[in-house]
Write a protein that holds these residues in place. Structure first.
Motif, PDB file in Angstrom:
ATOM      1  N   MET A 145      31.307 140.504  46.282  1.00 47.33           N
ATOM      2  CA  MET A 145      31.678 139.217  46.866  1.00 47.33           C
ATOM      3  C   MET A 145      32.517 139.372  48.130  1.00 47.33           C
ATOM      4  O   MET A 145      32.300 138.675  49.128  1.00 47.33           O
ATOM      5  CB  MET A 145      32.414 138.363  45.830  1.00 47.33           C
ATOM      6  N   ASP A 185      31.509 138.020  51.823  1.00 43.98           N
ATOM      7  CA  ASP A 185      32.414 137.136  52.571  1.00 43.98           C
ATOM      8  C   ASP A 185      32.673 137.684  53.968  1.00 43.98           C
ATOM      9  O   ASP A 185      32.672 136.938  54.958  1.00 43.98           O
ATOM     10  CB  ASP A 185      33.745 136.978  51.826  1.00 43.98           C
ATOM     11  N   TRP A 208      31.567 129.834  46.579  1.00 40.15           N
ATOM     12  CA  TRP A 208      31.209 130.564  45.367  1.00 40.15           C
ATOM     13  C   TRP A 208      31.304 129.662  44.150  1.00 40.15           C
ATOM     14  O   TRP A 208      32.060 128.684  44.138  1.00 40.15           O
ATOM     15  CB  TRP A 208      32.141 131.755  45.168  1.00 40.15           C
ATOM     16  N   PHE A 257      28.038 135.918  40.263  1.00 38.98           N
ATOM     17  CA  PHE A 257      28.535 134.694  40.889  1.00 38.98           C
ATOM     18  C   PHE A 257      27.447 134.108  41.780  1.00 38.98           C
ATOM     19  O   PHE A 257      26.580 134.823  42.294  1.00 38.98           O
ATOM     20  CB  PHE A 257      29.805 134.979  41.698  1.00 38.98           C
ATOM     21  N   LEU A 259      26.268 131.883  45.114  1.00 36.38           N
ATOM     22  CA  LEU A 259      26.634 131.475  46.462  1.00 36.38           C
ATOM     23  C   LEU A 259      25.897 130.183  46.790  1.00 36.38           C
ATOM     24  O   LEU A 259      24.670 130.115  46.669  1.00 36.38           O
ATOM     25  CB  LEU A 259      26.256 132.570  47.464  1.00 36.38           C
ATOM     26  N   ARG A 311      35.695 126.097  45.137  1.00 34.80           N
ATOM     27  CA  ARG A 311      34.785 126.757  44.196  1.00 34.80           C
ATOM     28  C   ARG A 311      33.889 125.689  43.574  1.00 34.80           C
ATOM     29  O   ARG A 311      34.349 124.589  43.250  1.00 34.80           O
ATOM     30  CB  ARG A 311      35.558 127.494  43.100  1.00 34.80           C
TER      31      ARG A 311
END
Length: 232
Positions: A89, A93, A113, A127, A129, A194
């Motif tokens: 992650m 980013d 996220w 996770f 996106l 989030r």
């Protein structure tokens, strides 16, 4: 997943081991925000151009880009952009923040996220996106300003804890307009940048009453309601 009147689906994880009023007194305020999103097919060309640009940069170190941006993501055909392993992650980013990458996407697009990891079709916990549309004002169309009150209850249809949200008149109007405009599309429900949930709108929701339901315990529902109330 579909948005139905009075039903939204969220999946939250437990936060801490405190119980009762002592736990809720220490809860962190949260501003719930509702955003439109970009379907992947709308930004496919932008994503491909960004991946191509990253792969062409000799200045990036192997740690920044061992095999290109695409190596870190698993594209999803659903109402999300991609799955990414937790360990990747930070790298993703960093790459998405590069001007040469950002310039390929619409100016009002913001990557966010998922609130917690989710299971991919092959069973891996990763996770998600999301590509969120941020209004020119920088503020969500509907957010904590429009929430009058949030409270927990037990849903009649499955006996699971839910959070019921009541909106003020402006919020009720804006939420109905927003859902009517996005029938067949996904709306991202976020807190602290989030994404809690990104369900597809099935029909316009009127009246300003919305129910958040999901796979969480009574304590988790209470914490979510408290965060919404404290963040108004």
């Amino acid at each position: 997943m579909k948005i139905l009147p009075f039903v939204l689906v969220l999946v939250l994880t437990a936060c801490g081991s405190e119980t009762g009023n002592a736990r809720l007194k220490n809860v962190k305020p949260g501003n719930v925000q509702f955003f439109e999103t970009y379907p992947f097919n709308e930004i496919l060309d932008s994503w491909s151009a960004a991946c191509t640009w990253v792969s062409a940069q000799d200045s990036l170190t192997p740690q920044e880009d061992p095999n290109g941006l695409a190596a870190f993501v698993q594209i999803s055909p659903e109402n999300m952009l991609a799955y990414v392993a937790e360990k990747d992650m930070t790298r993703v980013d960093s790459l998405l923040a590069l001007p040469g990458v950002k310039n390929n996407f619409p100016k009002n697009l913001k990557f966010m996220w998922s609130f917690s990891s989710e299971k991919t079709p092959n069973g891996k916990a990763m996770f998600v996106l999301y590509a969120v549309k941020v209004p020119d004002s920088g503020k969500a169309i509907v957010d904590g300003r429009h929430i009058q009150h949030a409270e927990t209850a037990i849903a009649d249809y499955n006996q699971m804890p839910v959070v019921r949200i009541s909106m003020n008149d402006q919020g009720a109007h804006d939420w109905e307009v927003m859902t009517r405009k996005n029938i067949g599309l996904a709306i991202a429900i976020t807190i602290d940048n989030r994404v809690l949930s990104c369900p597809v709108v099935n029909d316009a929701i009127s009246g300003g009453e919305t129910e958040i339901s999901g796979n969480f315990s009574k304590a988790e529902a209470e914490e979510l309601a408290a965060r919404i109330n404290f963040g108004k």
